[in-house]
Design a protein around this motif. Structure first.
Motif, PDB file in Angstrom:
ATOM      1  N   CYS A 199       0.831  -1.205   0.000  1.00 30.45           N
ATOM      2  CA  CYS A 199       0.000   0.000   0.000  1.00 30.45           C
ATOM      3  C   CYS A 199       0.868   1.258   0.000  1.00 30.45           C
ATOM      4  O   CYS A 199       0.611   2.208  -0.743  1.00 30.45           O
ATOM      5  N   GLU A 203       0.401   1.738  -3.589  1.00 28.57           N
ATOM      6  CA  GLU A 203      -1.015   2.057  -3.382  1.00 28.57           C
ATOM      7  C   GLU A 203      -1.927   0.929  -3.892  1.00 28.57           C
ATOM      8  O   GLU A 203      -2.849   1.145  -4.670  1.00 28.57           O
ATOM      9  N   GLN A 205      -4.031  -0.776  -2.084  1.00 31.91           N
ATOM     10  CA  GLN A 205      -5.072  -1.053  -1.101  1.00 31.91           C
ATOM     11  C   GLN A 205      -6.410  -1.481  -1.724  1.00 31.91           C
ATOM     12  O   GLN A 205      -7.100  -2.360  -1.196  1.00 31.91           O
ATOM     13  N   ASP A 206      -6.783  -0.879  -2.853  1.00 32.80           N
ATOM     14  CA  ASP A 206      -8.050  -1.277  -3.485  1.00 32.80           C
ATOM     15  C   ASP A 206      -7.964  -2.698  -4.014  1.00 32.80           C
ATOM     16  O   ASP A 206      -8.937  -3.460  -3.954  1.00 32.80           O
ATOM     17  N   THR A 240      -5.970   2.637   4.989  1.00 35.53           N
ATOM     18  CA  THR A 240      -6.996   3.674   5.179  1.00 35.53           C
ATOM     19  C   THR A 240      -6.467   5.091   4.969  1.00 35.53           C
ATOM     20  O   THR A 240      -7.233   6.046   4.998  1.00 35.53           O
ATOM     21  N   ASN A 242      -5.813   8.218   3.248  1.00 33.80           N
ATOM     22  CA  ASN A 242      -6.357   8.876   2.046  1.00 33.80           C
ATOM     23  C   ASN A 242      -7.334   7.995   1.269  1.00 33.80           C
ATOM     24  O   ASN A 242      -7.488   8.154   0.053  1.00 33.80           O
ATOM     25  N   ASP A 243      -7.977   7.066   1.953  1.00 32.98           N
ATOM     26  CA  ASP A 243      -8.985   6.226   1.289  1.00 32.98           C
ATOM     27  C   ASP A 243     -10.268   6.264   2.110  1.00 32.98           C
ATOM     28  O   ASP A 243     -10.402   5.565   3.118  1.00 32.98           O
ATOM     29  N   LYS A 244     -11.191   7.090   1.680  1.00 32.04           N
ATOM     30  CA  LYS A 244     -12.428   7.347   2.421  1.00 32.04           C
ATOM     31  C   LYS A 244     -13.252   6.074   2.609  1.00 32.04           C
ATOM     32  O   LYS A 244     -13.791   5.819   3.698  1.00 32.04           O
ATOM     33  N   ASP A 245     -13.373   5.272   1.554  1.00 35.62           N
ATOM     34  CA  ASP A 245     -14.220   4.073   1.621  1.00 35.62           C
ATOM     35  C   ASP A 245     -13.677   3.050   2.619  1.00 35.62           C
ATOM     36  O   ASP A 245     -14.435   2.469   3.402  1.00 35.62           O
ATOM     37  N   GLN A 285     -11.875  11.992   8.114  1.00 37.92           N
ATOM     38  CA  GLN A 285     -12.602  11.956   6.849  1.00 37.92           C
ATOM     39  C   GLN A 285     -13.758  12.959   6.891  1.00 37.92           C
ATOM     40  O   GLN A 285     -14.395  13.150   7.921  1.00 37.92           O
TER      41      GLN A 285
END
Length: 334
Positions: A199, A203, A205-206, A240, A242-245, A285
């Motif tokens: 991550c 990056e 993470q998704d 998490t 910078n990843d809102k979801d 967030q």
């Protein structure tokens, strides 16, 4: 000459002689290390039985652990390439017998040791092409091979040279996520640490989340082993950021939030920081729930204290994020 002058000359001569002896010992040791490295690499490159190579690998690994001078000498003489070749040839066998399996384990462990604490060693491991072989081993049915390869990869990913690696493939990510569910929690923790680096560097993470990675990582917070809990928080913080979801998923899991709050209040400073990083990610967030946003006030005095306890660059970064758009918190703690 006056007696005092003779005494001074005597001291100078004695000191010079001592220095010469010291230098002689240093250069003698350096020469010995270089010769030993040459001999060991020669042995590794020999065509011989797996048992003999296994013995040489174990000897090399024992010599380089905690000794950067020897590690540097061995790397310079081509030891990493030799070990990588041994691993590749062993994996080329259609079936791994007991001796070959032990050879693979020793090879993976030795490559990990070369990566640990020496950038030149990590760079050599990457250039040798061993990363592909190590990731392949993550899918082995032999848990010993899985553990050995995962530990070697974690040590490699802790090096700054890991940034030169290509992103891990889908199949490698899936294998790492599978390890998160192991009963062997220590190996699960190792996997979480590797995923955290995926991550931070690329990056991913998704991609990790698409295979259910975040939920699996969050389950590590419930472990009774602090090292596993730390690895879980490390990965949650990385996923998490910078990843809102993904931050929302964590904030909606009450057990995880409760655990993170607990870790932020107790334990060593580095454990508190990991928990604070996770909570900061979910509480800053724009669409965070009110009860989650309020956690920022809870974290602030803890993070201010961490400024005195740690010299980690994450601490001021976390503090700045907590205070952003919250002037009331800023005035309260001035």
């Amino acid at each position: 000459a006056p007696r005092e002058e003779r005494d001074v000359r005597s001291v100078v001569v004695t000191a010079a002689a001592a220095m010469t002896v010291t230098e002689s010992k240093f250069y003698g040791h350096e020469k010995y290390v270089r010769k030993r490295a040459e001999e060991a690499v020669g042995e590794l490159n020999e065509t011989c039985e797996p048992a003999k190579k296994r013995y040489t690998l174990r000897a090399v690994r024992n010599e380089i652990i905690g000794d950067k001078t020897k590690k540097y000498a061995f790397v310079s003489e081509g030891a990493v390439q030799a070990v990588s070749q041994i691993l590749r040839e062993a994996l080329a066998n259609p079936g791994l017998d007991a001796n070959t399996t032990d050879l693979v384990i020793q090879s993976a462990a030795t490559l990990g040791s070369f990566s640990c604490g020496l950038e030149l060693g990590a760079e050599a491991v990457i250039k040798s092409g061993a990363v592909g072989d190590l990731t392949q081993l993550l899918g082995s049915s032999d848990s010993r091979l899985v553990t050995a390869s995962a530990r070697a990869l974690r040590l490699l990913f802790q090096s700054s040279k890991a940034r030169t690696l290509a992103p891990l493939s889908d199949s490698s990510i899936r294998l790492l996520i599978k390890l998160l569910h192991l009963k062997d929690e220590l190996t699960a923790g190792v996997s979480a640490s590797i995923l955290a680096k995926c991550c931070e560097i690329h990056e991913q993470q998704d991609q990790i989340q698409s295979y259910g990675g975040l939920k699996a990582v969050m389950s590590l917070l419930q472990s009774k082993l602090i090292k596993v809990q730390e690895a879980g928080m490390e990965c949650i913080a990385a996923m998490t950021k910078n990843d809102k979801d993904l931050a929302l998923i964590v904030s909606e899991d009450l057990d995880s939030v409760s655990k993170l709050l607990k870790f932020s209040k107790m334990g060593k400073p580095n454990v508190k920081l990991l928990a604070c990083r996770c909570i900061t990610n979910i509480s800053t967030q724009s669409d965070a729930r009110e009860d989650i946003v309020k956690l920022r006030a809870h974290l602030l005095p803890i993070v201010i204290k961490l400024l005195e306890q740690l010299s980690d660059f994450h601490v001021p970064h976390v503090l700045a994020r907590l205070l952003a758009d919250k002037p009331e918190l800023h005035h309260k703690h001035q």
